[in-house]
Design a protein around this motif. Sequence first.
Motif, short mmCIF file in Angstrom:
data_model
loop_
_atom_site.label_atom_id
_atom_site.label_comp_id
_atom_site.label_asym_id
_atom_site.label_seq_id
_atom_site.Cartn_x
_atom_site.Cartn_y
_atom_site.Cartn_z
N THR A 137 0.83 -1.21 0.00
CA THR A 137 0.00 0.00 0.00
C THR A 137 0.86 1.25 0.00
O THR A 137 0.58 2.21 -0.73
CB THR A 137 -0.93 0.00 1.22
N ALA B 173 -7.86 -3.34 -0.33
CA ALA B 173 -8.83 -3.00 0.71
C ALA B 173 -9.97 -4.00 0.81
O ALA B 173 -10.82 -3.86 1.69
CB ALA B 173 -9.40 -1.61 0.45
N ASP C 39 -7.69 -2.45 8.18
CA ASP C 39 -7.31 -1.07 7.90
C ASP C 39 -5.96 -1.07 7.19
O ASP C 39 -4.92 -1.14 7.82
CB ASP C 39 -7.24 -0.30 9.22
N ILE D 294 -12.75 0.97 1.04
CA ILE D 294 -12.15 1.81 2.07
C ILE D 294 -13.18 2.15 3.14
O ILE D 294 -12.88 2.19 4.34
CB ILE D 294 -11.59 3.11 1.45
N GLN E 108 -11.60 4.23 8.88
CA GLN E 108 -11.27 4.74 7.55
C GLN E 108 -12.42 5.53 6.98
O GLN E 108 -12.22 6.59 6.35
CB GLN E 108 -10.92 3.58 6.61
#
Length: 578
Positions: A278, A306, A326, A367, A373
């Motif tokens: 990421t 995600a 997360d 997300i 988030q």
Amino acid sequence: LKSVQPWIEQPPVFGLGSDLMAHCMTFLDPLQVHSLLTVPLCKQWRDAYTVPQDVWRVLCLMEPFKAKFGPEDLDSEDDNDSSSDSNSEMKNVFGKYRLLYTSFIRCLRYLTQIKDDAVHGRAAPSVLDYGGNEQNAYQLTSSSGLRSFLAKARVAVGNNRQQSIAAASDSKSPVELSDDDRSIESEQMAKKSKTDSLSNANGVRYGHSKLTQNLLGPSKSGAPGSVALPWSCAIYSIVNWMAAFSDVEGIQTMCLKVLPFLLEDEKQRTTAQNAGLTDIVLRAMVIFPNSAELHTAAFHTIVLLARPLGGREGMLFHSSMVNSSDIFDSGSTRNGKSGIAVMLDSMERFECEDILQAMSCWSLVNIALAPSQKSVLVKLGGIQATTNAMIQHPHHAEVQFRALFALINLVIPSVIPPDEARAMQEQLGDVNQTVEKEVLDDSVAQIVQLVVAAMKHFCSSESILNRACLVLHNLSLSADYHTTLLWTKGCYQMLEWCLANYRTDRVLQQSAAGTLHRLQQTLSTNEELRQQFTSFLQSQQQHSLEEAHKEAMILCEQEAMLANSHQEAQGQADEEML
């Protein structure tokens, strides 16, 4: 005449120059270009284009790789950097830019084979299998990969430890062992080792591997690292390519386009998250802020990174959100704020790119599954970015579908545990003072209008109507938004229309019926509101009838004009015949 004669006999192709020849070679595939230069047609070709570094340098700078060279890279070809003797010898023989372009080609071959393996369901072998010619490729067995490499490394480390212990004992120095069996040298040997390291400062330099640290090193909380490594090291190899060529836009884009084929597999997805992929994806988006192609591929990678482990994207209820991981917080140097801010900045910069907007909205679906988030996403402008995509592309079905899908999760209030709330306060600072519900209150009227507009434009698309009804269903869960739903033109009627025309879609039926039921309950408790809403519906019906009458009159006028023009044309044809 003798001095002029060789120049006259030389074919014109050898006098084109590096820039023009490199431009001509762009019509070929990069693999063909590499073969053409490394296997020259003749000695003159080799002397003109293969040996000099000018063509290689231009090819590195042009499509599809588009490398970035700093001033220090362009000053001279003879770099006196801290490279090994073998690397220096290779640069002297072949040239720096030729070796660099060859590395790009090896990466391209590797990624092409990885994609082909993933598409056809074959296990991705070690990086040694790729990069060279098929005839000379290493043939590794199914058990060869990162595990076998690590096993050999452990043996080598064990032998080195035994040798260091023996050397210390032979030198009559005290031998001490740490809890992991490493010998601790005496003060004199330590000083000598330090002196040797300083004397070799201009030689080989070794640095800590960020990838290895993310994979095997302990986390910030002290938990041991992941040691359940898969047989294939495809993810690790791609991460290493991206880290090694972080300033080469073409390599970054190629890797990002191949990654989704691997990340569809849950094990590969877990490995990628542990490897810190990421961070690398977000860094590429920051380094190349003007490449829409790279950002689109990056969003596609984030969609899969995600995705909740053990399930598909877009789970709609709170129970599924609790199990989401997360990706911006676990072992990452970037926090949730910075990663989401990069994504939203990209959506704003490329608001006219329909494919990128569709892919970015798709990434927001996953997300928003994690409550922390989603709260950060809403407070930083995620709802505004999603609605802006719908405004900019009202007739693009994919953008509307993905944006509606994202709004399903974004309009649900977040339930954040106290410990995560404190962490968010540290991340967001003053931005955290904004209440998530206040942001939704300011946007709910625009959201409902855009949802109804999408339902009207794509009334024949069951999937879009399905997601639109779910957005309205989630908004209707809050009684504060019932007035907005009732007074938005066409909202109530479109819900009734969907309920009557899509009877086989159970999700649509339940969401539309539930929304209508809640709105009817609100009307039943307020007589004045019910009378106003009845008058509002009647006025809408009257307005619709007037609009239909106007359209019918315009259509009749157009038909009359066409009939008159046809008669005039027929009359002129008859006169000509007479």
